[in-house]
Design a protein around this motif. Structure first.
Motif, short mmCIF file in Angstrom:
data_model
loop_
_atom_site.label_atom_id
_atom_site.label_comp_id
_atom_site.label_asym_id
_atom_site.label_seq_id
_atom_site.Cartn_x
_atom_site.Cartn_y
_atom_site.Cartn_z
N LEU A 193 0.82 -1.21 0.00
CA LEU A 193 0.00 0.00 0.00
C LEU A 193 0.86 1.27 0.00
O LEU A 193 0.38 2.34 -0.38
N LEU A 194 2.12 1.16 0.41
CA LEU A 194 2.98 2.33 0.55
C LEU A 194 3.20 3.10 -0.77
O LEU A 194 3.13 4.33 -0.77
N PRO A 195 3.47 2.40 -1.90
CA PRO A 195 3.65 3.16 -3.15
C PRO A 195 2.41 3.99 -3.51
O PRO A 195 2.53 5.11 -4.01
N TYR A 196 1.21 3.45 -3.22
CA TYR A 196 -0.02 4.17 -3.52
C TYR A 196 -0.21 5.36 -2.58
O TYR A 196 -0.69 6.42 -2.99
N ALA A 197 0.19 5.18 -1.32
CA ALA A 197 0.12 6.28 -0.37
C ALA A 197 1.07 7.41 -0.80
O ALA A 197 0.73 8.59 -0.72
N LEU A 198 2.25 7.02 -1.30
CA LEU A 198 3.23 8.01 -1.77
C LEU A 198 2.70 8.76 -2.98
O LEU A 198 2.81 9.99 -3.07
N TRP A 201 0.09 11.17 -1.86
CA TRP A 201 0.72 12.31 -1.20
C TRP A 201 1.31 13.29 -2.21
O TRP A 201 1.16 14.51 -2.09
N LEU A 202 1.98 12.74 -3.24
CA LEU A 202 2.58 13.59 -4.28
C LEU A 202 1.51 14.34 -5.05
O LEU A 202 1.67 15.54 -5.34
N ILE A 203 0.41 13.65 -5.39
CA ILE A 203 -0.68 14.32 -6.12
C ILE A 203 -1.29 15.43 -5.29
O ILE A 203 -1.55 16.54 -5.78
N THR A 204 -1.51 15.15 -4.01
CA THR A 204 -2.12 16.14 -3.12
C THR A 204 -1.24 17.37 -2.98
O THR A 204 -1.72 18.51 -3.04
N ASN A 205 0.07 17.14 -2.80
CA ASN A 205 0.98 18.27 -2.61
C ASN A 205 1.23 19.04 -3.90
O ASN A 205 1.51 20.24 -3.87
N THR A 206 1.15 18.33 -5.06
CA THR A 206 1.33 19.02 -6.33
C THR A 206 0.13 19.91 -6.63
O THR A 206 0.28 21.03 -7.16
N ALA A 207 -1.06 19.43 -6.27
CA ALA A 207 -2.28 20.20 -6.52
C ALA A 207 -2.43 21.37 -5.56
O ALA A 207 -3.12 22.35 -5.85
N ALA A 208 -1.80 21.28 -4.39
CA ALA A 208 -1.97 22.32 -3.37
C ALA A 208 -1.26 23.62 -3.76
O ALA A 208 -0.29 23.64 -4.45
#
Length: 208
Positions: A193-198, A201-208
């Motif tokens: 599950l870790l790669p999907y969590a990463l 996280w990257l998508i969320t921070n890129t969109a922010a």
């Protein structure tokens, strides 16, 4: 990759069949069947016999995580296999179905042998550390989570075809989730599950 004939149906459930208990078993089956000049998707699936859905899911995921993903359209085809296998797992089907055109696809035997032989030492190391832990995660309803992630990953792989080796990241995620289901090791599922969590996280921070 070239083209097949009739559809193949393989009996399978969510637990691993006799003879397919870990990653090394999958790799050895593929190397054995790839001794000819060419090997088809049908040949590889038949080599597993009446395998369950989880080994069928692990096989293309491992393939995508190898240099084979650099072959044009290979990742797309493996992504379609992953999607079809995992969605049938979600639907709790008793038998796996794959279309004939997909089963006819072939790759040069020596390329497959070399790619999977390269994984043998790592596979032995991984298998030595497998154990049946937190098994609740590989049974319903919790097993729906890795199965759904595998379905989404398979659907995304054809879209990532034009970014070389990018599908390998998803392949690693699917391989870990499938390996956890094959060995009934919930710890491996959690690691998967870790790669999907990463990515989330990257998508969320890129969109922010």
């Amino acid at each position: 990759m070239s083209q097949p004939d009739t559809p193949h149906r393989a009996a399978g459930r969510s637990d691993a069949p006799q003879g397919i208990a870990n990653l090394s078993d999958i790799i050895n089956h593929v190397i054995d069947v790839a001794k000819g000049d060419f090997v088809s998707v049908r040949d590889v699936i038949r080599s597993i016999g009446n395998a369950s859905f989880a080994p069928m899911l692990l096989l293309p995921a491992v393939a995508v995580a190898t240099p084979l993903s650099g072959i044009p359209f290979f990742s797309s085809i493996m992504g379609i296999v992953i999607f079809l296998v995992s969605i049938q797992m979600l639907l709790n089907r008793r038998h796996l179905w794959l279309p004939a055109w997909l089963l006819r696809r072939t790759v040069k035997g020596h390329i497959v042998r070399d790619a999977f032989a390269y994984l043998r030492p790592s596979a032995r190391w991984i298998d030595a550390r497998m154990n049946r832990r937190i098994q609740i995660l590989v049974h319903r309803p919790f097993v729906f989570i890795p199965q759904l992630l595998c379905t989404v990953s398979g659907a995304m792989m054809p879209l990532m075809e034009f970014v070389p080796f990018s599908s390998s990241v998803l392949g690693v995620g699917v391989a870990l989730l499938a390996l956890g289901m094959v060995t009934r090791d919930g710890i491996v599922v959690l690691i998967g599950l870790l790669p999907y969590a990463l990515i989330g996280w990257l998508i969320t921070n890129t969109a922010a």
